[in-house]
Motif scaffolding. Structure first.
Motif, PDB file in Angstrom:
ATOM      1  N   LEU A 106       0.834  -1.206   0.000  1.00 40.47           N
ATOM      2  CA  LEU A 106       0.000   0.000   0.000  1.00 40.47           C
ATOM      3  C   LEU A 106       0.868   1.255   0.000  1.00 40.47           C
ATOM      4  O   LEU A 106       0.582   2.226  -0.702  1.00 40.47           O
ATOM      5  N   SER A 107       1.941   1.228   0.778  1.00 41.07           N
ATOM      6  CA  SER A 107       2.822   2.395   0.875  1.00 41.07           C
ATOM      7  C   SER A 107       3.626   2.624  -0.397  1.00 41.07           C
ATOM      8  O   SER A 107       4.155   3.716  -0.607  1.00 41.07           O
ATOM      9  N   SER A 108       3.734   1.590  -1.244  1.00 41.11           N
ATOM     10  CA  SER A 108       4.528   1.715  -2.467  1.00 41.11           C
ATOM     11  C   SER A 108       3.753   2.344  -3.607  1.00 41.11           C
ATOM     12  O   SER A 108       4.312   2.611  -4.661  1.00 41.11           O
ATOM     13  N   ARG A 109       2.467   2.568  -3.430  1.00 41.86           N
ATOM     14  CA  ARG A 109       1.621   3.129  -4.477  1.00 41.86           C
ATOM     15  C   ARG A 109       1.025   4.454  -4.011  1.00 41.86           C
ATOM     16  O   ARG A 109       1.123   4.825  -2.852  1.00 41.86           O
ATOM     17  N   GLY A 110       0.380   5.162  -4.922  1.00 45.39           N
ATOM     18  CA  GLY A 110      -0.239   6.433  -4.570  1.00 45.39           C
ATOM     19  C   GLY A 110      -1.621   6.616  -5.160  1.00 45.39           C
ATOM     20  O   GLY A 110      -2.279   7.628  -4.922  1.00 45.39           O
ATOM     21  N   VAL A 111      -2.079   5.635  -5.965  1.00 43.96           N
ATOM     22  CA  VAL A 111      -3.415   5.697  -6.560  1.00 43.96           C
ATOM     23  C   VAL A 111      -4.116   4.370  -6.308  1.00 43.96           C
ATOM     24  O   VAL A 111      -3.550   3.301  -6.544  1.00 43.96           O
ATOM     25  N   GLY A 112      -5.336   4.434  -5.804  1.00 39.97           N
ATOM     26  CA  GLY A 112      -6.130   3.230  -5.572  1.00 39.97           C
ATOM     27  C   GLY A 112      -7.596   3.522  -5.838  1.00 39.97           C
ATOM     28  O   GLY A 112      -7.939   4.587  -6.371  1.00 39.97           O
ATOM     29  N   PRO A 126     -11.427   6.065  -8.438  1.00 35.82           N
ATOM     30  CA  PRO A 126      -9.967   6.122  -8.265  1.00 35.82           C
ATOM     31  C   PRO A 126      -9.559   7.403  -7.556  1.00 35.82           C
ATOM     32  O   PRO A 126     -10.106   8.481  -7.842  1.00 35.82           O
ATOM     33  N   ILE A 127      -8.617   7.288  -6.628  1.00 32.71           N
ATOM     34  CA  ILE A 127      -8.173   8.451  -5.857  1.00 32.71           C
ATOM     35  C   ILE A 127      -6.672   8.380  -5.593  1.00 32.71           C
ATOM     36  O   ILE A 127      -6.083   7.310  -5.555  1.00 32.71           O
ATOM     37  N   ASN A 128      -6.067   9.542  -5.377  1.00 34.08           N
ATOM     38  CA  ASN A 128      -4.709   9.618  -4.830  1.00 34.08           C
ATOM     39  C   ASN A 128      -4.812   9.438  -3.316  1.00 34.08           C
ATOM     40  O   ASN A 128      -5.738   9.962  -2.696  1.00 34.08           O
ATOM     41  N   TYR A 129      -3.863   8.734  -2.718  1.00 37.22           N
ATOM     42  CA  TYR A 129      -3.952   8.471  -1.284  1.00 37.22           C
ATOM     43  C   TYR A 129      -2.572   8.469  -0.648  1.00 37.22           C
ATOM     44  O   TYR A 129      -1.540   8.407  -1.314  1.00 37.22           O
ATOM     45  N   VAL A 130      -2.566   8.517   0.701  1.00 33.92           N
ATOM     46  CA  VAL A 130      -1.334   8.399   1.480  1.00 33.92           C
ATOM     47  C   VAL A 130      -1.595   7.424   2.624  1.00 33.92           C
ATOM     48  O   VAL A 130      -2.743   7.207   3.027  1.00 33.92           O
ATOM     49  N   VAL A 131      -0.520   6.828   3.139  1.00 33.75           N
ATOM     50  CA  VAL A 131      -0.599   5.914   4.282  1.00 33.75           C
ATOM     51  C   VAL A 131       0.014   6.612   5.486  1.00 33.75           C
ATOM     52  O   VAL A 131       1.105   7.182   5.401  1.00 33.75           O
ATOM     53  N   ASP A 132      -0.700   6.562   6.627  1.00 38.07           N
ATOM     54  CA  ASP A 132      -0.226   7.231   7.839  1.00 38.07           C
ATOM     55  C   ASP A 132      -0.505   6.365   9.057  1.00 38.07           C
ATOM     56  O   ASP A 132      -1.657   6.199   9.465  1.00 38.07           O
ATOM     57  N   PHE A 156     -11.302  -0.334   0.090  1.00 32.96           N
ATOM     58  CA  PHE A 156     -10.260   0.343  -0.675  1.00 32.96           C
ATOM     59  C   PHE A 156      -9.333  -0.715  -1.253  1.00 32.96           C
ATOM     60  O   PHE A 156      -8.890  -1.620  -0.546  1.00 32.96           O
ATOM     61  N   GLU A 157      -9.036  -0.603  -2.566  1.00 33.11           N
ATOM     62  CA  GLU A 157      -8.262  -1.635  -3.246  1.00 33.11           C
ATOM     63  C   GLU A 157      -7.133  -1.026  -4.067  1.00 33.11           C
ATOM     64  O   GLU A 157      -7.295   0.021  -4.693  1.00 33.11           O
ATOM     65  N   VAL A 158      -5.983  -1.699  -4.007  1.00 32.71           N
ATOM     66  CA  VAL A 158      -4.820  -1.337  -4.807  1.00 32.71           C
ATOM     67  C   VAL A 158      -4.266  -2.615  -5.416  1.00 32.71           C
ATOM     68  O   VAL A 158      -4.293  -3.674  -4.777  1.00 32.71           O
ATOM     69  N   ASP A 159      -3.778  -2.539  -6.652  1.00 35.23           N
ATOM     70  CA  ASP A 159      -3.200  -3.732  -7.253  1.00 35.23           C
ATOM     71  C   ASP A 159      -2.098  -3.357  -8.231  1.00 35.23           C
ATOM     72  O   ASP A 159      -1.894  -2.180  -8.550  1.00 35.23           O
TER      73      ASP A 159
END
Length: 222
Positions: A106-112, A126-132, A156-159
């Motif tokens: 999750l931290s390696s990407r910025g769009v999910g 689809p959105i830009n996101y950050v991990v905190d 929320f999904e990222v692939d």
């Protein structure tokens, strides 16, 4: 433009350079570290990132290997093609991912993609996101579909898909979304943001997803 101005203007990176920089930063590597992995001079890597360059095939292959990707990916081959149309591998196997690896991916990407129900109608945006700190945040505009996720349970999904190797991974997070109003937390999320929203415009309505369930899987090949 004068010759002096041309000589001092900031160089414009090409598409390959942008992809190299993005992948290197995803891995948290300095130019020196990435160059050492690829067996090339840091100055040459800097040139590739900052100029419109066409590196040799062997050099690009070495660099791609050092960055955990492929030469085709750095060249943008298939970037406009919908993923998943390649051939399946002869002997694929599905592996579940642990929580630590899920957060790393999750931290390696910025769009999910955030999924929610609105008046019994499903929506996936689809959105830009950050991990905190084990949470996921994104910013949007008030009244938008992503903003209306606040106060509701969402997915929320990222692939990522590697067409050439017929493999990939996906991470799914399920949790409750909340509107962020604390100024300190908003400030931290802004600091964590790597880029402006791709959709453009002013987007200062922050939503934070507190995870209730996190799962992932990876397709590997023998």
């Amino acid at each position: 433009m004068s010759e002096n101005a041309k000589a001092h203007r900031t160089p414009e990176p090409g598409d390959i350079g942008r992809r190299i920089t993005l992948q290197r930063e995803r891995l948290g590597l300095s130019r020196e570290e990435a160059a050492a992995r690829a067996g090339m001079a840091p100055g040459y890597l800097a040139y590739l990132e900052e100029h419109s360059a066409d590196p040799s095939a062997p050099g690009l292959v070495r660099l791609a290997g050092a960055l955990g990707t492929s030469a085709d990916a750095l060249r943008g081959v298939g970037a406009e093609r919908p993923p998943g149309r390649g051939r399946a591998a002869a002997h694929p196997h599905l592996e579940p991912l642990g929580a630590e690896e899920c957060w790393t991916l999750l931290s390696s990407r910025g769009v999910g993609r955030v999924g929610l129900f609105l008046a019994d109608d499903p929506a996936i945006i689809p959105i830009n996101y950050v991990v905190d700190h084990g949470r996921l945040g994104y910013r949007t505009t008030p009244g938008s579909v992503p903003a209306r996720a606040a106060g509701h349970r969402v997915a929320f999904e990222v692939d990522a898909v590697d067409e050439a190797m017929s493999r990939g991974w996906s991470v799914l997070l399920v949790g409750r979304a909340q509107h962020v109003t604390d100024p300190d937390l908003v400030g931290r999320l802004v600091e964590l943001t790597h880029s402006e929203p791709w959709a453009g415009g002013v987007r200062d309505f922050w939503v934070l997803i507190e995870p209730e369930r996190l799962s992932g899987r990876r397709i590997e090949t023998d």
